[in-house]
Design an enzyme around this catalytic site. Structure first.
Site, short mmCIF file in Angstrom:
data_model
loop_
_atom_site.label_atom_id
_atom_site.label_comp_id
_atom_site.label_asym_id
_atom_site.label_seq_id
_atom_site.Cartn_x
_atom_site.Cartn_y
_atom_site.Cartn_z
N ASN A 56 -3.18 -2.33 3.73
CA ASN A 56 -1.88 -3.03 3.71
C ASN A 56 -1.52 -3.51 5.11
O ASN A 56 -1.80 -2.86 6.12
CB ASN A 56 -0.77 -2.17 3.09
CG ASN A 56 -0.60 -0.80 3.69
OD1 ASN A 56 -1.53 -0.21 4.18
ND2 ASN A 56 0.62 -0.30 3.67
N GLU A 58 1.72 -4.94 7.13
CA GLU A 58 3.18 -5.13 7.07
C GLU A 58 3.66 -6.10 8.14
O GLU A 58 2.91 -6.51 9.03
CB GLU A 58 3.87 -3.77 7.20
CG GLU A 58 3.49 -2.86 6.04
CD GLU A 58 4.23 -1.53 6.02
OE1 GLU A 58 4.89 -1.19 7.02
OE2 GLU A 58 4.14 -0.85 4.98
N CYS A 67 0.05 -5.99 0.24
CA CYS A 67 -0.61 -4.78 -0.23
C CYS A 67 -2.12 -4.83 0.03
O CYS A 67 -2.73 -5.91 0.04
CB CYS A 67 -0.41 -4.62 -1.74
SG CYS A 67 1.28 -4.29 -2.24
N GLU A 69 -4.53 -4.06 -1.94
CA GLU A 69 -5.29 -4.61 -3.07
C GLU A 69 -5.41 -6.12 -2.96
O GLU A 69 -6.47 -6.70 -3.18
CB GLU A 69 -4.61 -4.27 -4.40
CG GLU A 69 -4.57 -2.80 -4.75
CD GLU A 69 -3.30 -2.11 -4.26
OE1 GLU A 69 -2.82 -2.42 -3.14
OE2 GLU A 69 -2.80 -1.26 -5.00
N CYS A 106 0.93 -1.58 -7.47
CA CYS A 106 2.21 -2.15 -7.90
C CYS A 106 1.97 -3.27 -8.93
O CYS A 106 0.84 -3.75 -9.11
CB CYS A 106 2.97 -2.69 -6.69
SG CYS A 106 2.29 -4.22 -6.02
N CYS A 109 0.28 -6.51 -7.68
CA CYS A 109 -1.18 -6.41 -7.51
C CYS A 109 -1.88 -6.40 -8.87
O CYS A 109 -2.96 -6.98 -9.02
CB CYS A 109 -1.54 -5.17 -6.71
SG CYS A 109 -1.09 -5.37 -4.96
N1 THU Z 1 1.39 -0.91 -0.95
C1 THU Z 1 0.08 -1.27 -1.17
O1 THU Z 1 -0.64 -1.63 -0.23
N2 THU Z 1 -0.37 -1.24 -2.45
C2 THU Z 1 0.39 -0.91 -3.54
O2 THU Z 1 -0.08 -1.02 -4.67
C3 THU Z 1 1.74 -0.41 -3.36
C4 THU Z 1 2.29 -0.47 -1.99
C5 THU Z 1 1.91 -0.97 0.41
C6 THU Z 1 2.94 -2.04 0.64
C7 THU Z 1 3.71 -1.48 1.80
O3 THU Z 1 3.05 -1.87 3.01
C8 THU Z 1 3.60 0.02 1.65
O4 THU Z 1 2.52 0.24 0.75
C9 THU Z 1 4.85 0.68 1.11
O5 THU Z 1 5.29 0.09 -0.05
#
Ligand code: THU
Length: 156
Positions: A56, A58, A67, A69, A106, A109
């Site tokens: 991920n 940010e 994310c 994925e 999520c 994704c």
């Molecule tokens: N996140 C992912 O990388 N994949 C997911 O399926 C759920 C959430 C990340 C997004 C964000 O950077 C952090 O997790 C918190 O939500």
């Protein structure tokens, strides 16, 4: 949900899934997650055995974060457009903690995974760690998102 197997321990999974979990864990360590401090890694194996990973990413403008994925899926689409994804593993850990914590992909994704299956005309397995502390192996990303919005919704 249909076509989802559950496993009490990581060791109970098949060798390829364990390998992908291990690689996803390595990828999670290089996540850029200074805001959530939730480090996610995703690893996929392609039909020629190529491994691709993502984490991920940010941003201080929070909604721009991406994310793990989708990072790995879009990498595959651009770097290996002719290849098919066979399996994906997703894991997460908190900053400065080694042990994995549950993380199931999520909805956004799952939507993107679902369209990747359509694009490659083949399902791929998804391995994740559930909130009930079990390992899940889904036969198809589409099974994790019933009634998904599909490209043919756009055709009138
Ligand atoms: N996140 C992912 O990388 N994949 C997911 O399926 C759920 C959430 C990340 C997004 C964000 O950077 C952090 O997790 C918190 O939500």
């Amino acid at each position: 949900m249909k076509n989802i197997q559950t496993f009490k321990h990581l060791d109970d999974l098949d060798t390829e899934s364990k390998y992908l979990v291990h690689k996803a864990k390595d990828a999670a360590h290089i996540a850029y997650a200074p805001y959530s401090k939730f480090h996610v890694g995703a690893a996929v194996i392609l039909d020629d055995g190529t491994l691709v990973t993502g984490s991920n990413q940010e941003n201080s403008s929070y909604p721009l974060s991406m994310c793990a994925e989708r990072v790995v899926l879009y990498t595959v689409a651009t770097q290996y457009p002719a290849r098919k994804i066979m399996k994906m593993a997703v894991v997460a850990h908190r900053k400065n903690h080694k042990e994995l914590v549950p993380a199931t992909s999520c909805g956004a994704c799952r939507q993107v995974m679902s369209e990747f299956e359509e694009r490659q005309e083949q399902a791929f397995e998804v391995v994740m760690h559930s909130a009930s502390d079990e390992w899940l192996k889904c036969t198809s990303a589409q099974d994790m998102l019933p009634y998904a919005f599909k490209r043919n919704n756009l055709i009138d």
